[in-house]
Design a protein around this motif. Structure first.
Motif, mmCIF file in Angstrom:
data_model
loop_
_atom_site.group_PDB
_atom_site.id
_atom_site.type_symbol
_atom_site.label_atom_id
_atom_site.label_comp_id
_atom_site.label_asym_id
_atom_site.label_seq_id
_atom_site.Cartn_x
_atom_site.Cartn_y
_atom_site.Cartn_z
ATOM 1 N N UNK A 219 91.681 65.228 18.999
ATOM 2 C CA UNK A 219 90.557 64.458 20.095
ATOM 3 C C UNK A 219 89.492 64.035 19.088
ATOM 4 N N UNK A 220 88.763 63.329 20.019
ATOM 5 C CA UNK A 220 87.393 63.002 19.620
ATOM 6 C C UNK A 220 86.561 62.656 20.985
ATOM 7 N N UNK A 221 85.173 62.821 20.769
ATOM 8 C CA UNK A 221 84.230 62.715 21.585
ATOM 9 C C UNK A 221 83.524 61.423 21.319
ATOM 10 N N UNK A 222 83.274 60.545 22.369
ATOM 11 C CA UNK A 222 82.462 59.344 22.360
ATOM 12 C C UNK A 222 81.362 59.495 23.098
ATOM 13 N N UNK A 223 80.172 59.428 22.812
ATOM 14 C CA UNK A 223 78.761 59.168 23.336
ATOM 15 C C UNK A 223 78.554 57.669 23.699
ATOM 16 N N UNK A 224 78.451 57.185 24.748
ATOM 17 C CA UNK A 224 78.258 55.715 25.099
ATOM 18 C C UNK A 224 76.934 55.687 25.805
ATOM 19 N N UNK A 226 76.320 53.853 28.198
ATOM 20 C CA UNK A 226 76.435 53.818 29.690
ATOM 21 C C UNK A 226 75.901 55.259 30.444
ATOM 22 N N UNK A 227 75.647 56.264 29.510
ATOM 23 C CA UNK A 227 75.269 57.595 30.179
ATOM 24 C C UNK A 227 76.468 58.666 30.334
ATOM 25 N N UNK A 228 77.518 58.138 29.552
ATOM 26 C CA UNK A 228 78.767 59.000 29.779
ATOM 27 C C UNK A 228 79.343 59.268 28.294
ATOM 28 N N UNK A 229 79.659 60.602 28.182
ATOM 29 C CA UNK A 229 80.267 60.926 27.061
ATOM 30 C C UNK A 229 81.692 61.337 27.434
ATOM 31 N N UNK A 230 82.644 60.705 26.710
ATOM 32 C CA UNK A 230 84.246 60.643 26.801
ATOM 33 C C UNK A 230 84.761 61.570 25.687
ATOM 34 N N UNK A 231 85.795 62.511 26.439
ATOM 35 C CA UNK A 231 86.703 63.180 25.353
ATOM 36 C C UNK A 231 87.984 62.483 25.488
ATOM 37 N N UNK A 232 88.327 61.902 24.381
ATOM 38 C CA UNK A 232 89.667 61.122 24.211
ATOM 39 C C UNK A 232 90.606 61.690 23.321
ATOM 40 N N UNK A 239 91.608 59.066 28.083
ATOM 41 C CA UNK A 239 90.501 59.780 28.541
ATOM 42 C C UNK A 239 90.804 60.913 29.041
ATOM 43 N N UNK A 240 90.495 62.045 28.627
ATOM 44 C CA UNK A 240 90.635 63.443 28.994
ATOM 45 C C UNK A 240 89.502 63.963 29.975
ATOM 46 N N UNK A 278 81.030 72.535 28.969
ATOM 47 C CA UNK A 278 82.558 73.239 28.965
ATOM 48 C C UNK A 278 83.326 72.038 28.433
ATOM 49 N N UNK A 279 84.073 72.415 27.307
ATOM 50 C CA UNK A 279 84.976 71.045 27.173
ATOM 51 C C UNK A 279 86.207 70.671 28.283
ATOM 52 N N UNK A 280 86.652 71.630 29.049
ATOM 53 C CA UNK A 280 87.574 71.478 30.079
ATOM 54 C C UNK A 280 86.953 70.852 31.291
#
Length: 325
Positions: A219-224, A226-232, A239-240, A278-280
């Motif tokens: 997995x990877x985490x992307x900080x964008x 638009x104010x959202x961080x996405x776990x992928x 997108x998880x 929390x990741x989940x």
């Protein structure tokens, strides 16, 4: 929902830079810190527990100066901490000898503007990967004396904002994020590339400010911006989870990290805090700093001593927080 707990402060420094600190990174052991910023210098700090002075200030080990003509935007150490790589707004990237405090190699090639990120990659940090405003990633062989990159990775439609930390991983697998709203994963060995794209709620591209690979690379985490961080999911691009508790007004490149065993996502906030999700379930579990403090300009995570988060601020200060056991 439970109230988030405050992270403990292990060390801090009231003024580590003249101007904003633009990058803070642990060395691979997590016992030392590197900072870089507006004052065109790189500084090495002892971040080990118990090594702060009576006022809680971290101990300065060495300053690396004289190479950069403008602000330094990134710095990192190789796996055995004998070399540093730095890059910045002067389009220059440099490899330093840590002990001697001097530049041993200048990496030339980014001619279209500032270099935004530099990372060691491969076994033993065999290569340096840089990314910049010229919409490319460039790969440099640390064992060669040739000033030219061994490979130039293209396809981005805007500036490359971040390169994933791949030290100790396969040097032929390079992941980078861009202001065009994409994360590209290059298979240098086979010539393949996989592209994940992110869109904001208004349909425009969600520029990727920073990203972090999970421990196993699944997995990877992307900080964008638009104010959202996405776990992928790295394999499928699915997108998880999405994290939204931090403040992002697009003024700062908010960085992120994944903690030990990918248990938490850590994201910087423009209101001066560091949020640990929390990741989940994406709830905020822990908070470092106070709301209303100066914007967090950079952060990093280290697994040493049970886990620690380093956060630098735009006023030239930094703090190291301990993760709850």
């Amino acid at each position: 929902m439970a109230t988030p707990t405050a992270l403990s402060v292990l060390a801090e420094h009231a003024r580590c830079s003249v101007g904003a600190v633009l990058c803070i990174r642990f060395n691979p052991t997590g016992h030392y810190l590197l900072t870089a910023g507006k004052d065109r210098s790189v500084r090495l700090w002892n971040a080990s527990a118990g090594r702060a002075d009576a006022d809680g200030n971290a101990s300065l080990v060495h300053s690396y100066t004289g190479a950069h003509a403008q602000e330094v935007r990134c710095v990192c150490a190789n796996p055995d901490s004998t070399r540093l790589a730095s890059a910045g707004a002067d389009r220059g990237a440099f490899v330093w000898d840590v002990r001697r405090g001097c530049v041993v190699r200048r990496l030339r090639g980014h001619d279209g503007g500032p270099v935004n990120d530099a990372r060691f990659a491969g076994e033993g940090g065999a290569v340096v990967v840089t990314g910049g405003y010229d919409q490319t990633c460039r790969v440099w062989d640390c064992r060669s004396t040739d000033p030219r990159p061994v490979q130039v990775l293209t396809g981005f439609r805007d500036a490359v904002t971040c390169v994933a930390d791949a030290s100790g991983r396969d040097a032929c697998a390079i992941t980078a994020g861009s202001a065009d709203g994409s994360v590209r994963r290059y298979d240098v060995r086979n010539g393949g590339v996989t592209v994940d794209r992110f869109a904001a709620s208004d349909g425009n591209a969600a520029a990727v400010a920073d990203m972090a690979l999970g421990v196993g690379g699944e997995v990877y985490l992307a900080s964008c911006l638009d104010g959202e961080a996405r776990l992928v999911d790295a394999a499928s691009g699915e997108h998880l989870t999405t994290y939204r508790g931090h403040v992002c007004q697009g003024a700062t490149k908010l960085e992120c990290a994944l903690t030990r065993a990918d248990a938490h996502a850590v994201v910087a906030s423009e209101d001066g805090r560091v949020l640990v999700y929390d990741l989940v379930d994406a709830s905020v579990k822990h908070v470092g700093g106070r709301k209303g403090d100066v914007c967090v300009s950079s952060l990093d995570y280290a697994q040493a001593n049970g886990g620690a988060v380093a956060a630098a601020r735009a006023d030239g200060t930094f703090a190291v927080y301990g993760m709850p056991r």
